[in-house]
Design an enzyme around this catalytic site. Structure first.
Site, PDB file in Angstrom:
ATOM      1  N   THR A 126      60.269  34.801  30.259  1.00 16.31           N
ATOM      2  CA  THR A 126      59.798  35.145  28.910  1.00 16.31           C
ATOM      3  C   THR A 126      58.908  36.373  29.030  1.00 16.31           C
ATOM      4  O   THR A 126      57.689  36.295  28.844  1.00 16.31           O
ATOM      5  CB  THR A 126      59.031  33.978  28.266  1.00 16.31           C
ATOM      6  OG1 THR A 126      57.963  33.571  29.157  1.00 16.31           O
ATOM      7  CG2 THR A 126      59.945  32.795  28.016  1.00 16.31           C
ATOM      8  N   THR A 168      56.985  29.641  30.223  1.00 10.88           N
ATOM      9  CA  THR A 168      55.741  29.846  29.492  1.00 10.88           C
ATOM     10  C   THR A 168      56.050  30.470  28.137  1.00 10.88           C
ATOM     11  O   THR A 168      56.655  31.540  28.064  1.00 10.88           O
ATOM     12  CB  THR A 168      54.803  30.770  30.280  1.00 10.88           C
ATOM     13  OG1 THR A 168      54.560  30.188  31.576  1.00 10.88           O
ATOM     14  CG2 THR A 168      53.480  30.940  29.561  1.00 10.88           C
ATOM     15  N   LEU A 195      37.028  33.313  43.396  1.00 11.85           N
ATOM     16  CA  LEU A 195      35.804  34.117  43.393  1.00 11.85           C
ATOM     17  C   LEU A 195      35.838  35.123  44.533  1.00 11.85           C
ATOM     18  O   LEU A 195      34.836  35.356  45.204  1.00 11.85           O
ATOM     19  CB  LEU A 195      34.570  33.216  43.508  1.00 11.85           C
ATOM     20  CG  LEU A 195      34.187  32.425  42.260  1.00 11.85           C
ATOM     21  CD1 LEU A 195      32.956  31.553  42.540  1.00 11.85           C
ATOM     22  CD2 LEU A 195      33.913  33.351  41.074  1.00 11.85           C
ATOM     23  N   CYS A 210      52.389  35.914  36.325  1.00 11.60           N
ATOM     24  CA  CYS A 210      51.712  34.992  35.408  1.00 11.60           C
ATOM     25  C   CYS A 210      50.439  35.552  34.780  1.00 11.60           C
ATOM     26  O   CYS A 210      50.329  35.617  33.563  1.00 11.60           O
ATOM     27  CB  CYS A 210      51.395  33.682  36.132  1.00 11.60           C
ATOM     28  SG  CYS A 210      52.856  32.678  36.500  1.00 11.60           S
TER      29      CYS A 210
END
Length: 431
Positions: free
Chosen positions: A90, A124, A251, A261
């Site tokens: 998508t 997604t 982090l 993504c």
């Protein structure tokens, strides 16, 4: 597989998600047919050649060849299938919204399927897509077929493990029967099944990736401040991550996120908000910080070298992360483009990447080893934290470079050790 009921599953799409989904469902004891419209991809899969690199996937496919097959034929895929999984791409459209054309193509092709009990979208998609899919199914004479959203949370490089040992399996369905069916498909998976309504399940995927992207951009903002104040972001991030409320994950300061993504889902969530008339200020800043991160690296190199025009610069790593051959939205593409635009000669090394002949890669040179890629170079940038880079004879490299300037975009190497070897070392957020 013991007393677990065997289901017949049709998976549409033989990309990263489709192949991992199909292979893992076969591993759980189901009979799976994966359908794709690319003849070459299907041909390769039928002879056991997996067209993408994903650790463990090839072994999984080979081990389950009696339960797992690949086809171009729609009828073959749907023959006896109780569940149809939609696992197609998508990508962003010109407007910034998700392009759902492949989803609609699959959903409309299901008309007339005799044995289907459920259609499940793993791709997604924007929040609200499920309602539209439901309407199309009803119009196609599949009003009796249930619908569910089952978003994926697999990371490239660990996708097989992530599927079989997830933090959670999210199932969005308005019908308890369908929710139970999808949950039963995952019996044997080591992770809790969380059920909710369809719209909430669609939102979970977008929100999860947006939060992870936020952590990365946040630590990169802190890294910039560390550079200006003399603090070391690696020490700061380590201590911050020891707080159980925050955790150490995502982090790590660097030149920014990429892949299939984070960029797509962050933009999709921002666009979804815009379409409702709401501006996601925090997420917009997260995206802006990430876009700036690559350009800051180029500017710092330019400042160090005096000019990039005529400079030879080596990119160490091209994929967006180690353990994959995926180049989608990789920071290396922006870095290479900016370097070429400034007049630099760009050299590259990566053990897995297949960037193709398009620009900017047509204007770069590839080398088989990091050492050869850096020989005679004025500067090198660690773009992808491939473990092979820790095994490089950096003392020899320092002597072979024209100017031993190293920008460690992943804080992979020890600054003191590199400087002792004669490098001008620059890290992200390190004094």
């Amino acid at each position: 597989m013991g007393d677990k009921p065997e289901r017949r599953v049709a998976v549409f799409g033989a990309g990263y998600i489709g192949l991992v989904t199909g292979a893992c469902f076969a591993e759980l004891g189901h009979r799976v047919v994966v359908r794709d419209i690319d003849p070459e991809k299907v041909r390769l899969l039928r002879v056991g050649d997996v067209p993408i690199y994903e650790p463990g996937l090839g072994d999984l496919i080979a081990r389950n060849k009696e339960r797992l097959s690949f086809t171009l034929d729609l009828e073959e895929a749907l023959d006896g299938a109780e569940v149809a999984y939609v696992c197609v791409d998508t990508p962003p459209s010109a407007s910034g919204d998700a392009d759902l054309s492949r989803v609609w193509s699959v959903v409309r092709s299901l008309a007339g399927a005799q044995d289907l009990k459920a259609v499940v979208v793993k791709s997604t998609v924007p929040v609200g897509t499920g309602s539209r899919v439901r309407a199309v199914l009803d119009e196609s004479g599949l009003g009796h077929v249930g619908y569910a959203s089952n978003p994926e949370f697999t990371a490239e490089g660990t996708a097989v493990h992530d599927f079989l040992h997830p933090d959670r399996v999210v199932v969005g369905a308005s019908d308890e029967t369908v929710a139970r069916l999808v949950a039963d498909l995952h019996r044997g998976v080591e992770g809790p099944v969380v059920t909710m309504d369809v719209r909430s399940a669609e939102m979970v995927k977008l929100a999860s990736n947006a939060l992870l992207a936020t952590k990365i951009s946040f630590i990169n903002e802190i890294a910039t401040l560390c550079e200006k104040t003399g603090a070391d972001v690696t020490e700061v991030a380590h201590a911050v991550g020891l707080d159980h409320r925050l955790g150490p994950h995502f982090l790590r300061a660097g030149i920014g996120w990429g892949g299939s993504c984070f960029p797509k889902d962050s933009e999709a969530l921002r666009q979804l908000a815009s379409n409702t008339g709401y501006h996601l200020q925090l997420l917009s800043a997260v995206i802006d910080v990430n876009n700036l991160q690559k350009r800051r690296a180029i500017q710092q190199l330019n400042d160090e070298l005096g000019t990039l025009a005529g400079a030879r610069v080596t990119l160490l790593g091209l994929t967006f992360k180690p353990g994959t051959d995926d180049m989608r939205e990789a920071p290396s593409t922006v870095l290479a483009s900016r370097l070429l635009a400034e007049g630099a000669e760009v050299r590259c090394w990566d053990p897995m990447a297949r960037p193709g002949a398009a620009e900017p890669w047509a204007s770069t040179t590839r080398h088989p080893t990091p050492e050869l890629a850096m020989a005679g170079a004025d500067a090198a940038i660690v773009v992808t934290e491939w473990p092979q880079l820790k095994e490089v004879d950096w003392a020899a490299v320092a002597g072979a470079m024209r100017r031993p300037v190293l920008y460690d975009g992943r804080n992979l190497l020890d600054p003191a050790a590199m400087r002792a070897l004669g490098f001008t070392y620059m890290g992200v957020g390190r004094p």
